[in-house]
Design a protein around this motif. Structure first.
Motif, mmCIF file in Angstrom:
data_model
loop_
_atom_site.group_PDB
_atom_site.id
_atom_site.type_symbol
_atom_site.label_atom_id
_atom_site.label_comp_id
_atom_site.label_asym_id
_atom_site.label_seq_id
_atom_site.Cartn_x
_atom_site.Cartn_y
_atom_site.Cartn_z
ATOM 1 N N THR A 105 -84.678 104.253 46.610
ATOM 2 C CA THR A 105 -83.794 103.793 45.790
ATOM 3 C C THR A 105 -82.296 104.280 45.163
ATOM 4 O OG1 THR A 105 -85.590 101.355 45.141
ATOM 5 C CG2 THR A 105 -83.085 101.630 43.335
ATOM 6 N N ALA A 106 -81.335 104.177 45.104
ATOM 7 C CA ALA A 106 -80.245 105.029 44.990
ATOM 8 C C ALA A 106 -79.471 105.075 43.313
ATOM 9 C CB ALA A 106 -79.434 105.192 46.127
ATOM 10 N N ILE A 107 -79.409 105.381 42.497
ATOM 11 C CA ILE A 107 -78.467 105.022 41.367
ATOM 12 C C ILE A 107 -77.750 106.515 41.609
ATOM 13 C CG2 ILE A 107 -79.075 105.412 38.643
ATOM 14 C CD1 ILE A 107 -82.136 105.154 39.518
ATOM 15 N N VAL A 108 -76.720 105.740 41.175
ATOM 16 C CA VAL A 108 -75.475 106.563 41.028
ATOM 17 C C VAL A 108 -74.207 106.486 39.495
ATOM 18 C CG1 VAL A 108 -75.406 107.038 43.655
ATOM 19 C CG2 VAL A 108 -74.122 105.742 42.329
ATOM 20 N N GLU A 109 -73.895 106.857 39.196
ATOM 21 C CA GLU A 109 -72.833 106.882 38.363
ATOM 22 C C GLU A 109 -71.194 106.665 38.515
ATOM 23 O OE1 GLU A 109 -72.735 109.117 34.701
ATOM 24 O OE2 GLU A 109 -75.336 109.323 34.967
ATOM 25 N N SER A 110 -70.972 107.113 40.027
ATOM 26 C CA SER A 110 -69.431 106.647 40.354
ATOM 27 C C SER A 110 -69.744 105.536 41.323
ATOM 28 C CB SER A 110 -69.192 108.422 40.721
ATOM 29 O OG SER A 110 -67.979 107.793 41.807
ATOM 30 N N LEU A 111 -68.908 104.852 41.114
ATOM 31 C CA LEU A 111 -68.550 103.366 41.939
ATOM 32 C C LEU A 111 -67.584 104.887 43.470
ATOM 33 C CD1 LEU A 111 -68.644 100.423 41.930
ATOM 34 C CD2 LEU A 111 -66.012 100.661 41.052
ATOM 35 N N SER A 112 -67.240 105.158 43.032
ATOM 36 C CA SER A 112 -66.487 106.126 45.064
ATOM 37 C C SER A 112 -68.355 106.351 45.627
ATOM 38 C CB SER A 112 -65.599 106.883 44.520
ATOM 39 O OG SER A 112 -65.794 107.602 43.642
ATOM 40 N N GLU A 113 -69.056 107.535 44.732
ATOM 41 C CA GLU A 113 -70.082 107.566 45.533
ATOM 42 C C GLU A 113 -70.482 105.724 45.958
ATOM 43 O OE1 GLU A 113 -74.527 110.064 44.181
ATOM 44 O OE2 GLU A 113 -72.565 109.652 42.488
ATOM 45 N N TYR A 114 -71.050 104.926 44.880
ATOM 46 C CA TYR A 114 -71.448 104.321 45.615
ATOM 47 C C TYR A 114 -70.876 103.028 47.039
ATOM 48 C CZ TYR A 114 -73.496 99.373 46.116
ATOM 49 O OH TYR A 114 -74.006 97.924 46.304
#
Length: 127
Positions: free
Chosen positions: A71-80
């Protein structure tokens, strides 16, 4: 060749997501998410199980990769939104799915309703 997608939810500015190996296009995964995953509890249950080989109408008929719980957790929409062909994001605040493709975004319901002309993009929205 498979059409990969990412499926995630946005909560408190953080995106939590998984990857889906097959059928990531709007007319399959998009429709399943819009029709069967409307509740944040169901969405979290799906994502907590890890990466998906093939999405089903519920967790019990979804094929998960047994050895992968990434499960990936990212804070940036561009990274997602980098990598897979389609990125589906459920916004807990609005209660709506969005779909990202080639850095463009649309409400998933609109993309499904306009699927025949979905590849025509005007501005930042699928038309």
């Amino acid at each position: 060749m498979s059409t990969q997608s990412r499926i995630g939810y946005l909560e408190n500015g953080v995106v939590t997501s998984i990857s889906c190996h097959s059928d990531g296009y709007i007319s399959f995964n998009g429709v399943l998410l819009q029709e069967y995953y409307k509740d944040i509890g169901k969405i979290k249950e799906l994502i907590q199980r890890g990466n998906v080989a093939h999405l089903g109408t519920n967790v019990s008929n979804t094929s998960f990769y047994k050895d992968e719980d990434e499960t990936a957790i990212v804070e940036s929409l561009s990274e997602y939104t980098s990598g897979a062909s389609y990125h589906y994001l459920f916004d807990e605040k609005t209660g709506q799915w969005q779909v990202y493709n080639n850095e463009k975004v649309a409400l998933l319901s609109n993309a499904i309703n306009n699927f025949s002309s979905f590849m025509r993009i005007e501005g930042n929205h699928f038309k």
